[in-house]
Motif scaffolding. Structure first.
Motif, PDB file in Angstrom:
ATOM      1  N   ASN A  76      -2.861  -9.597 -22.705  1.00  0.00           N
ATOM      2  CA  ASN A  76      -1.794  -9.550 -23.929  1.00  0.00           C
ATOM      3  C   ASN A  76      -2.105 -10.027 -25.214  1.00  0.00           C
ATOM      4  O   ASN A  76      -1.923  -9.303 -26.276  1.00  0.00           O
ATOM      5  CB  ASN A  76      -0.476 -10.234 -23.476  1.00  0.00           C
ATOM      6  CG  ASN A  76       0.094  -9.099 -22.404  1.00  0.00           C
ATOM      7  OD1 ASN A  76      -0.353  -7.936 -22.361  1.00  0.00           O
ATOM      8  ND2 ASN A  76       0.974  -9.418 -21.601  1.00  0.00           N
ATOM      9  N   ASP A  77      -2.754 -11.290 -25.236  1.00  0.00           N
ATOM     10  CA  ASP A  77      -2.779 -12.030 -26.581  1.00  0.00           C
ATOM     11  C   ASP A  77      -3.993 -11.164 -27.319  1.00  0.00           C
ATOM     12  O   ASP A  77      -3.966 -10.963 -28.522  1.00  0.00           O
ATOM     13  CB  ASP A  77      -3.278 -13.650 -26.444  1.00  0.00           C
ATOM     14  CG  ASP A  77      -4.519 -13.956 -25.417  1.00  0.00           C
ATOM     15  OD1 ASP A  77      -4.674 -12.918 -24.758  1.00  0.00           O
ATOM     16  OD2 ASP A  77      -4.826 -15.033 -25.614  1.00  0.00           O
ATOM     17  N   GLN A  78      -5.029 -10.629 -26.720  1.00  0.00           N
ATOM     18  CA  GLN A  78      -6.113  -9.784 -27.333  1.00  0.00           C
ATOM     19  C   GLN A  78      -5.669  -8.451 -27.777  1.00  0.00           C
ATOM     20  O   GLN A  78      -6.010  -7.895 -28.721  1.00  0.00           O
ATOM     21  CB  GLN A  78      -7.289  -9.822 -26.223  1.00  0.00           C
ATOM     22  CG  GLN A  78      -8.049 -10.998 -25.972  1.00  0.00           C
ATOM     23  CD  GLN A  78      -9.226 -10.885 -24.986  1.00  0.00           C
ATOM     24  OE1 GLN A  78      -9.540  -9.860 -24.868  1.00  0.00           O
ATOM     25  NE2 GLN A  78      -9.466 -12.045 -24.155  1.00  0.00           N
ATOM     26  N   LYS A  79      -4.794  -8.057 -26.957  1.00  0.00           N
ATOM     27  CA  LYS A  79      -4.295  -6.511 -27.164  1.00  0.00           C
ATOM     28  C   LYS A  79      -3.347  -6.643 -28.406  1.00  0.00           C
ATOM     29  O   LYS A  79      -3.430  -5.946 -29.183  1.00  0.00           O
ATOM     30  CB  LYS A  79      -3.434  -6.112 -25.875  1.00  0.00           C
ATOM     31  CG  LYS A  79      -2.858  -4.905 -26.138  1.00  0.00           C
ATOM     32  CD  LYS A  79      -2.389  -4.213 -24.832  1.00  0.00           C
ATOM     33  CE  LYS A  79      -1.276  -5.094 -24.143  1.00  0.00           C
ATOM     34  NZ  LYS A  79      -1.017  -4.680 -22.782  1.00  0.00           N
ATOM     35  N   GLU A  80      -2.748  -7.750 -28.561  1.00  0.00           N
ATOM     36  CA  GLU A  80      -1.578  -7.886 -29.649  1.00  0.00           C
ATOM     37  C   GLU A  80      -2.392  -7.804 -30.798  1.00  0.00           C
ATOM     38  O   GLU A  80      -2.278  -7.253 -31.785  1.00  0.00           O
ATOM     39  CB  GLU A  80      -0.840  -9.119 -29.384  1.00  0.00           C
ATOM     40  CG  GLU A  80       0.249  -9.470 -30.574  1.00  0.00           C
ATOM     41  CD  GLU A  80       0.850 -10.667 -29.998  1.00  0.00           C
ATOM     42  OE1 GLU A  80       2.271 -10.705 -30.314  1.00  0.00           O
ATOM     43  OE2 GLU A  80       0.532 -11.667 -29.738  1.00  0.00           O
ATOM     44  N   VAL A  81      -3.363  -8.700 -31.146  1.00  0.00           N
ATOM     45  CA  VAL A  81      -4.390  -9.024 -32.117  1.00  0.00           C
ATOM     46  C   VAL A  81      -4.986  -7.658 -32.578  1.00  0.00           C
ATOM     47  O   VAL A  81      -5.091  -7.290 -33.755  1.00  0.00           O
ATOM     48  CB  VAL A  81      -5.405 -10.070 -32.025  1.00  0.00           C
ATOM     49  CG1 VAL A  81      -5.961 -10.211 -33.340  1.00  0.00           C
ATOM     50  CG2 VAL A  81      -4.510 -11.529 -31.634  1.00  0.00           C
ATOM     51  N   LEU A  82      -5.458  -6.838 -31.544  1.00  0.00           N
ATOM     52  CA  LEU A  82      -6.265  -5.741 -31.612  1.00  0.00           C
ATOM     53  C   LEU A  82      -5.428  -4.750 -32.477  1.00  0.00           C
ATOM     54  O   LEU A  82      -5.814  -4.070 -33.194  1.00  0.00           O
ATOM     55  CB  LEU A  82      -6.968  -5.166 -30.441  1.00  0.00           C
ATOM     56  CG  LEU A  82      -7.613  -4.245 -30.595  1.00  0.00           C
ATOM     57  CD1 LEU A  82      -9.156  -4.645 -30.808  1.00  0.00           C
ATOM     58  CD2 LEU A  82      -7.902  -3.247 -29.032  1.00  0.00           C
ATOM     59  N   MET A  83      -4.064  -4.492 -31.670  1.00  0.00           N
ATOM     60  CA  MET A  83      -3.103  -3.474 -32.153  1.00  0.00           C
ATOM     61  C   MET A  83      -2.699  -3.706 -33.760  1.00  0.00           C
ATOM     62  O   MET A  83      -2.761  -2.819 -34.543  1.00  0.00           O
ATOM     63  CB  MET A  83      -2.135  -3.522 -31.294  1.00  0.00           C
ATOM     64  CG  MET A  83      -2.174  -3.152 -29.816  1.00  0.00           C
ATOM     65  SD  MET A  83      -3.109  -1.462 -29.613  1.00  0.00           S
ATOM     66  CE  MET A  83      -1.630  -0.483 -29.778  1.00  0.00           C
ATOM     67  N   MET A  84      -2.521  -5.094 -34.024  1.00  0.00           N
ATOM     68  CA  MET A  84      -1.992  -5.409 -35.354  1.00  0.00           C
ATOM     69  C   MET A  84      -3.073  -5.157 -36.089  1.00  0.00           C
ATOM     70  O   MET A  84      -2.905  -4.585 -37.676  1.00  0.00           O
ATOM     71  CB  MET A  84      -1.549  -6.936 -35.219  1.00  0.00           C
ATOM     72  CG  MET A  84      -0.269  -7.217 -34.409  1.00  0.00           C
ATOM     73  SD  MET A  84      -0.189  -9.073 -34.588  1.00  0.00           S
ATOM     74  CE  MET A  84       1.606  -9.170 -34.844  1.00  0.00           C
ATOM     75  N   ARG A  85      -4.463  -5.518 -35.980  1.00  0.00           N
ATOM     76  CA  ARG A  85      -5.374  -5.130 -36.947  1.00  0.00           C
ATOM     77  C   ARG A  85      -5.953  -3.807 -37.094  1.00  0.00           C
ATOM     78  O   ARG A  85      -5.961  -3.393 -38.610  1.00  0.00           O
ATOM     79  CB  ARG A  85      -6.806  -6.121 -36.440  1.00  0.00           C
ATOM     80  CG  ARG A  85      -7.828  -6.032 -37.283  1.00  0.00           C
ATOM     81  CD  ARG A  85      -7.834  -7.125 -38.450  1.00  0.00           C
ATOM     82  NE  ARG A  85      -8.851  -6.910 -39.299  1.00  0.00           N
ATOM     83  CZ  ARG A  85      -8.646  -6.479 -40.433  1.00  0.00           C
ATOM     84  NH1 ARG A  85      -7.441  -5.869 -40.992  1.00  0.00           N
ATOM     85  NH2 ARG A  85      -9.576  -6.278 -41.438  1.00  0.00           N
ATOM     86  N   ILE A  86      -6.061  -3.135 -36.069  1.00  0.00           N
ATOM     87  CA  ILE A  86      -6.630  -1.846 -36.122  1.00  0.00           C
ATOM     88  C   ILE A  86      -5.423  -0.838 -36.542  1.00  0.00           C
ATOM     89  O   ILE A  86      -5.577   0.124 -37.332  1.00  0.00           O
ATOM     90  CB  ILE A  86      -7.207  -1.272 -34.927  1.00  0.00           C
ATOM     91  CG1 ILE A  86      -8.559  -2.375 -34.339  1.00  0.00           C
ATOM     92  CG2 ILE A  86      -7.810  -0.041 -34.963  1.00  0.00           C
ATOM     93  CD1 ILE A  86      -9.589  -2.363 -35.392  1.00  0.00           C
ATOM     94  N   TYR A  87      -4.329  -0.916 -35.652  1.00  0.00           N
ATOM     95  CA  TYR A  87      -3.356   0.164 -35.792  1.00  0.00           C
ATOM     96  C   TYR A  87      -2.293  -0.366 -37.144  1.00  0.00           C
ATOM     97  O   TYR A  87      -1.699   0.696 -37.654  1.00  0.00           O
ATOM     98  CB  TYR A  87      -2.579   0.391 -34.685  1.00  0.00           C
ATOM     99  CG  TYR A  87      -3.736   1.101 -33.593  1.00  0.00           C
ATOM    100  CD1 TYR A  87      -4.108   2.509 -33.876  1.00  0.00           C
ATOM    101  CD2 TYR A  87      -4.381   0.497 -32.638  1.00  0.00           C
ATOM    102  CE1 TYR A  87      -5.109   3.099 -32.986  1.00  0.00           C
ATOM    103  CE2 TYR A  87      -5.324   1.149 -31.689  1.00  0.00           C
ATOM    104  CZ  TYR A  87      -5.357   2.403 -31.753  1.00  0.00           C
ATOM    105  OH  TYR A  87      -6.397   2.966 -30.868  1.00  0.00           O
TER     106      TYR A  87
END
Length: 194
Positions: free
Chosen positions: A140-151
């Motif tokens: 979850n913590d990685q998914k959250e950062v990735l979504m915020m950064r990319i999307y």
């Protein structure tokens, strides 16, 4: 007096019940629309012919195996089959080496390339679908950062603030997210194409 057209749903029913002619009527009725759709995505007549044929082989198999349940929406169902076969064709025949990421994972730059042609857009949609699935597998913590950064296109400063962690932690999570994503892409054998 003009003959009343037999509805698609009835023709499908008749074909399943053993009336071979019903399928010929369905194919004649829709072939220009279906073939036109396929040809517009392939631009190579021979390949379009193959995909058109494969589409109806799949249609026949599905109808014969009694697993058709599209509530009378025959044409959209056939279009979906042909769309999937087009995607499969491009995946099989346009394989390219795995992309190595630059500063940010390069697959995302493909997904945001607005100059893609139709073929590129089809592949991109397929990659996007696959990608969405494997992103869900990240912690979850990685998914959250990735979504915020990319999307959401947020800076690491903003991400750190919003998630209540230091910038270094946010950067670290992004790095791990990308490393894990790469592993998942290789494990799932997703072909990244441009």
């Amino acid at each position: 007096m003009a003959a009343i057209q037999t509805p698609d749903a009835l023709l499908v029913k008749n074909y399943i019940a053993g009336d071979e002619n019903a399928l010929a009527v369905l194919i004649n009725r829709h072939q220009s629309k279906i073939y036109g759709f396929i040809y517009s995505k392939m631009a190579d007549r021979d390949v379009a012919d193959d995909v058109f044929q494969d589409t109806f082989i799949k249609v026949i198999k599905t109808l014969k195996s009694n697993s058709y349940n599209e509530e009378g929406k025959f044409l959209p169902w056939v279009m979906r089959i042909s769309h999937n076969l087009i995607v499969d064709h491009y995946r099989k025949n346009k394989k390219m080496p795995m992309l190595r990421e630059t500063e940010e994972f390069s697959i995302f730059s493909i997904l945001t390339d607005s100059s893609l042609n139709i073929e590129g857009r089809i592949i991109t949609e397929a990659i996007e679908k696959d990608l969405q699935k494997i992103i869900q597998e990240l912690p979850n913590d990685q998914k959250e950062v990735l979504m915020m950064r990319i999307y959401q296109d947020l800076s690491f400063n903003e991400i750190a603030e919003m998630t209540g962690v230091s910038i270094n932690t946010a950067l670290g999570r992004m790095r791990y997210a990308l490393m894990n994503l790469r592993k998942l892409i290789e494990k799932n054998q997703i072909i990244l194409t441009n």
